[in-house]
Design a protein around this motif. Structure first.
Motif: not given
Ligand code: SF4
Ligand code: SF4
Length: 361
Positions: A18-20, A172-178, A183-187, A195-198
């Motif tokens: 995801r990206v935040i 990345l530039e103004d975001s983070y590649f996540v 599965s805990c991280g997914e939670d 807060l996240f986008r594809p």
């Protein structure tokens, strides 16, 4: 669909990235408190970072360099009571080991590898339940970092992680590649999904560029090929005497090392002389009495033998037992050694390469 570890709900499993936006990160960290105590790097003094509880998420330093102490302090505290004893009741374990869930943000790849090395050690011949009680409750949010002149993780194969984290962020530039690792991280992502986008094709392109740029930034290379054999051949080298003359036996290199785990155990008697505690605290093979045994003999009386032992344990005997060196190239010992002993220079000297000596500070 998969099962949420934290809420038990059924959740969809899609892509594991995801990206935040950077602007959303503090909100995300604040929201994590619902799942446990949140810790991350804060600036202790100018340029010196420590992991601390983020009571105010604004204090987090997102691009912090290595912290003074590694994350091991949360799993294997510097000093702890193992049990209480009394002449009346015998031995009694402490009421509870701290089992509260901790979320550790901003863990660099080398430190994630450091934890996996400690996992192997504490799961080995002498299984350490306290460590794993805490480990099972530790959520890791990793962060890609940029190397400085003291890092040599690239040579140790610890500059990158594929596992050992719940989430892993790359700027990345103004975001983070996540990257979602468990599965805990997914939670954690699912709980604040707004807060996240594809990920877009542009993000992927930028991500690849960032990773490539980072790879080119590693200036220190340590040649590991046949190092154990070379160390065996150089066991009597003058290099160890030279290092022994410099070393102050302060133990700082061990204390800050993410993979050093030696400890001592001692009893403290209460004033009533009937009750007391057994304490465990970090020890270091660099200390003068580390190898002193009953009867007064010291197997490593000379400083040179103690410095040498540290190198050989990390690069030879640990490799024999666990199949890899117990060094992740974090550069902490290089940074903290008051005598300016630089691991990278020592490796080069032992290999017969010309070394230009300079202060580590
Ligand atoms: S030996 Fe030094 S560089 Fe290697 S992991 Fe320990 S502190 Fe880091
Ligand atoms: S930090 Fe440096 S001076 Fe201190 S024990 Fe380690 S090698 Fe010796």
């Amino acid at each position: 669909m998969g099962h949420s570890e934290l809420t038990g709900e059924l959740i969809p499993r899609h892509l594991n990235v995801r990206v935040i936006a950077k602007d959303n990160l503090e909100t995300f960290l604040g929201g994590l408190r619902e799942f446990g105590e949140v810790f991350g790097p804060v600036e202790k003094e100018r340029g010196a970072y420590i992991y601390a509880q983020l009571t105010d998420v604004k204090n987090v330093v997102q691009d912090a360099q290595r912290t003074v102490l590694p994350p091991k302090k949360y799993l294997y505290p510097q000093k702890e009571e193992l049990f209480r004893f009394s002449t009346q009741e015998g031995y009694r374990k402490p009421e509870s080991v701290d089992k509260g869930r901790k979320i550790l943000f901003g863990v660099h790849p080398c430190d994630i590898h450091g934890l996996s090395i400690l996992d192997k050690v504490f799961a080995g011949r002498y299984h350490e339940p306290r460590y794993f009680d805490r480990r099972d409750n530790l959520i890791i949010i990793g962060m890609n970092c940029l190397p400085d002149e003291r890092c040599f993780c690239y040579s140790m194969g610890t500059d990158w992680v594929e596992k050992g984290f719940d989430l892993f962020l790359t700027e990345l530039e103004d975001s983070y590649f996540v990257k979602i690792g468990t599965s805990c991280g997914e939670d954690l992502v699912h709980a604040q999904a707004e807060l996240f986008r594809p990920v877009t094709d542009e993000d992927i392109q930028l991500y690849k560029e960032r990773v490539n740029e980072r790879n080119k930034m590693f200036v220190n290379r340590v040649e590991l090929a046949n190092l154990p054999q070379i160390l065996e051949l150089e066991y009597e080298s003058e290099v160890w005497e030279e290092l022994g003359r410099k070393c102050l036996s302060c133990g700082a290199c061990s204390a800050v090392c993410p993979t050093c785990y030696c400890y001592e155990v001692y009893d403290v008697l209460d004033l009533n002389v009937e009750t007391g505690s057994r304490i465990r605290r970090w020890d270091a093979c660099l200390f003068k009495d580390f190898a002193k045994v009953a009867g007064g003999h010291n197997f490593r009386e000379e400083r040179s033998t103690r410095v040498k032992h540290r190198f050989y344990h990390k690069q030879v005997t640990f490799v024999e037992e666990f199949g890899r060196p117990s060094c992740v190239g974090c550069g902490r010992c290089v940074t903290q050694c008051p005598a300016g002993i630089n691991l990278i220079d020592v490796f080069k000297e032992i290999r017969g390469e010309k070394v230009v000596h300079k202060s580590a500070r």
